[in-house]
Design a protein around this motif. Structure first.
Motif, PDB file in Angstrom:
ATOM      1  N   VAL A  30       0.844  -1.191   0.000  1.00 60.85           N
ATOM      2  CA  VAL A  30       0.000   0.000   0.000  1.00 60.85           C
ATOM      3  C   VAL A  30       0.880   1.243   0.000  1.00 60.85           C
ATOM      4  N   ARG A  31       0.594   2.184  -0.894  1.00 61.34           N
ATOM      5  CA  ARG A  31       1.335   3.435  -0.935  1.00 61.34           C
ATOM      6  C   ARG A  31       0.467   4.639  -0.594  1.00 61.34           C
ATOM      7  N   ASP A  32      -0.850   4.551  -0.807  1.00 64.70           N
ATOM      8  CA  ASP A  32      -1.726   5.690  -0.514  1.00 64.70           C
ATOM      9  C   ASP A  32      -3.171   5.204  -0.569  1.00 64.70           C
ATOM     10  N   ALA A  33      -4.077   6.109  -0.252  1.00 61.27           N
ATOM     11  CA  ALA A  33      -5.505   5.836  -0.393  1.00 61.27           C
ATOM     12  C   ALA A  33      -6.112   6.952  -1.229  1.00 61.27           C
ATOM     13  N   VAL A  34      -7.132   6.614  -2.012  1.00 61.58           N
ATOM     14  CA  VAL A  34      -7.804   7.584  -2.876  1.00 61.58           C
ATOM     15  C   VAL A  34      -9.181   7.870  -2.288  1.00 61.58           C
ATOM     16  N   ALA A  35      -9.501   9.157  -2.158  1.00 65.36           N
ATOM     17  CA  ALA A  35     -10.778   9.550  -1.566  1.00 65.36           C
ATOM     18  C   ALA A  35     -11.419  10.634  -2.410  1.00 65.36           C
ATOM     19  N   THR A  36     -12.668  10.937  -2.102  1.00 68.66           N
ATOM     20  CA  THR A  36     -13.367  12.048  -2.737  1.00 68.66           C
ATOM     21  C   THR A  36     -14.056  12.865  -1.658  1.00 68.66           C
ATOM     22  N   LEU A  37     -13.851  14.186  -1.714  1.00 68.20           N
ATOM     23  CA  LEU A  37     -14.498  15.074  -0.749  1.00 68.20           C
ATOM     24  C   LEU A  37     -15.981  15.204  -1.073  1.00 68.20           C
ATOM     25  N   ARG A  38     -16.789  15.419  -0.027  1.00 67.29           N
ATOM     26  CA  ARG A  38     -18.229  15.554  -0.211  1.00 67.29           C
ATOM     27  C   ARG A  38     -18.687  16.917   0.304  1.00 67.29           C
ATOM     28  N   THR A  39     -19.871  17.304  -0.087  1.00 66.99           N
ATOM     29  CA  THR A  39     -20.395  18.623   0.286  1.00 66.99           C
ATOM     30  C   THR A  39     -20.820  18.649   1.757  1.00 66.99           C
ATOM     31  N   ASN A  40     -21.008  19.870   2.266  1.00 69.63           N
ATOM     32  CA  ASN A  40     -21.488  20.083   3.635  1.00 69.63           C
ATOM     33  C   ASN A  40     -20.586  19.443   4.687  1.00 69.63           C
ATOM     34  N   LEU A  47     -12.309   5.621  -1.988  1.00 69.55           N
ATOM     35  CA  LEU A  47     -12.612   4.928  -3.243  1.00 69.55           C
ATOM     36  C   LEU A  47     -11.767   3.681  -3.431  1.00 69.55           C
ATOM     37  N   GLY A  48     -10.545   3.708  -2.921  1.00 67.76           N
ATOM     38  CA  GLY A  48      -9.667   2.560  -3.096  1.00 67.76           C
ATOM     39  C   GLY A  48      -8.278   2.848  -2.573  1.00 67.76           C
ATOM     40  N   LEU A  49      -7.373   1.908  -2.817  1.00 67.01           N
ATOM     41  CA  LEU A  49      -5.987   2.011  -2.382  1.00 67.01           C
ATOM     42  C   LEU A  49      -5.054   2.071  -3.585  1.00 67.01           C
ATOM     43  N   VAL A  50      -3.986   2.825  -3.451  1.00 63.44           N
ATOM     44  CA  VAL A  50      -2.918   2.819  -4.446  1.00 63.44           C
ATOM     45  C   VAL A  50      -1.901   1.772  -3.990  1.00 63.44           C
ATOM     46  N   VAL A  51      -1.715   0.753  -4.805  1.00 56.49           N
ATOM     47  CA  VAL A  51      -0.834  -0.361  -4.448  1.00 56.49           C
ATOM     48  C   VAL A  51       0.323  -0.410  -5.433  1.00 56.49           C
ATOM     49  N   GLU A  52       1.518  -0.530  -4.892  1.00 53.97           N
ATOM     50  CA  GLU A  52       2.709  -0.670  -5.736  1.00 53.97           C
ATOM     51  C   GLU A  52       2.983  -2.151  -5.954  1.00 53.97           C
ATOM     52  N   VAL A  53       2.924  -2.571  -7.210  1.00 60.41           N
ATOM     53  CA  VAL A  53       3.171  -3.960  -7.579  1.00 60.41           C
ATOM     54  C   VAL A  53       4.572  -4.065  -8.167  1.00 60.41           C
ATOM     55  N   PRO A  54       5.068  -5.270  -8.460  1.00 56.37           N
ATOM     56  CA  PRO A  54       6.430  -5.397  -9.019  1.00 56.37           C
ATOM     57  C   PRO A  54       6.656  -4.505 -10.238  1.00 56.37           C
ATOM     58  N   LEU A  55       7.926  -4.162 -10.439  1.00 55.95           N
ATOM     59  CA  LEU A  55       8.388  -3.219 -11.459  1.00 55.95           C
ATOM     60  C   LEU A  55       7.970  -1.798 -11.131  1.00 55.95           C
ATOM     61  N   ARG A  56       7.679  -1.546  -9.854  1.00 54.50           N
ATOM     62  CA  ARG A  56       7.361  -0.212  -9.331  1.00 54.50           C
ATOM     63  C   ARG A  56       6.150   0.416 -10.015  1.00 54.50           C
TER      64      ARG A  56
END
Length: 332
Positions: A30-40, A47-56
């Motif tokens: 796991v390298r990061d997480a992806v999100a979306t801001l909401r109103t109010n 939304l999901g995870l950023v995953v580093e697989v082989p070969l970077r």
């Protein structure tokens, strides 16, 4: 992978966690997480995870594919789309963009800094950012203030862009990465955030990272650095990489940077710049590993294992007669 299943996870601590498929085979990290801001000021949805697989390669894994997050492991199911991850409109990288952000407490308008963010799974199975770990400003001689964890609704200010955003907490999640891995992370950041991270790295570390970046990306990053700092970073790079980079920044800019470099470093770079791109001369280095026949195999292995030695230089050791200064000396 029999650790405790977690329903609330702090994302900075999740960085670097191994990802496995249902059979227990490793997928990546796991390298990061992806999100979306909401109103109010509603809690953002993960939304999901950023995953580093082989070969970077950094890929996107939807949060719906995550079957469990355990202590030390993330388990996913289904096929992984190996297309390189790119953020879309409305998406944000939680670690890359929200850490170190200055925000405001709703109750008293106090300015605080984001140190981490906690995501939690609700009853419907959605993961939301419900907690924000913050640091208050230090008082008196204390550089760091008190830290605490508050609910998302207790703070505001994430929707507004911030100039000169800090990077201390972001770099703490990336500190153990090799130069090539850190380069992959930086290339995925927004240009503004990329420049902020580059300015915070020391000259040697930034030089190592830039040598691992795509040509266009490192030209863009060099343009974000002031003249003196850019020259210092070029001095720390391998001469052949520095020469390649200076060829791409334009003749006027290259001349300015060469004049700011130390004469000894500039001389090596200028010599290499006289050769055409991708010619033998243009691809050579002025700093090969050279030894005499008196050295042992152990001496050679010790030389190529030095941490500052790049793989390209470590791949060859030249055995020469005296004198050993390039380009003089005769190879044995």
């Amino acid at each position: 992978m029999s650790g405790k299943v977690l329903n609330r996870v702090f994302i900075a601590r999740l960085a670097g966690t191994a990802v496995f498929d249902p059979n227990g085979d490793p997928v990546g990290k796991v390298r990061d997480a992806v999100a979306t801001l909401r109103t109010n000021n509603q809690a953002p949805r993960i939304l999901g995870l950023v995953v580093e697989v082989p070969l970077r390669r950094r890929v996107f894994v939807p949060i719906t594919r995550v079957t469990s997050i355990e202590s030390g492991a993330v388990v996913i199911t289904g096929l992984v789309n190996m297309r390189r991850f790119d953020t879309r409109t409305g998406e944000i990288l939680v670690l890359g963009e929200l850490l170190d952000r200055s925000i405001t407490m709703v109750e008293n308008n106090e300015s605080v800094v984001v140190e981490d963010m906690g995501m939690e799974q609700n009853r419907t199975g959605d993961w939301l950012i419900t907690r924000v770990h913050i640091m208050r400003k230090g008082r008196g001689l204390r550089r760091k203030g008190a830290t605490s964890t508050v609910m998302w609704e207790e703070v505001t200010g994430f929707a507004f862009p911030e100039q000169n955003q800090g990077v201390a907490n972001l770099l703490s999640t990336l500190g153990n990465l090799r130069a090539a891995d850190l380069a992959a992370v930086i290339q995925d950041l927004a240009p503004k955030r990329r420049a902020e991270v580059a300015r915070a790295l020391d000259d040697e570390r930034l030089a190592d990272v830039m040598q691992e970046m795509d040509e266009a990306e490192r030209v863009q990053l060099l343009a974000e650095l002031e003249g003196e700092r850019a020259a210092d970073v070029l001095e720390e790079m391998d001469p052949d990489d520095a020469a390649d980079l200076l060829r791409e920044v334009g003749e006027e800019r290259a001349q300015q940077l060469i004049e700011l470099m130390e004469p000894e470093d500039a001389e090596d770079v200028l010599r290499l710049m006289t050769y055409e791109d991708y010619s033998a001369g243009g691809m050579m280095t002025t700093e090969p590993i050279i030894m005499t026949a008196d050295y042992s195999v152990a001496d050679a292995l010790a030389a190529v294992r030095r941490s500052e030695m790049s793989p390209a230089l470590a791949s060859q050791v030249f055995i020469c007669r005296q004198p050993l200064e390039t380009p003089t000396g005769r190879y044995i």
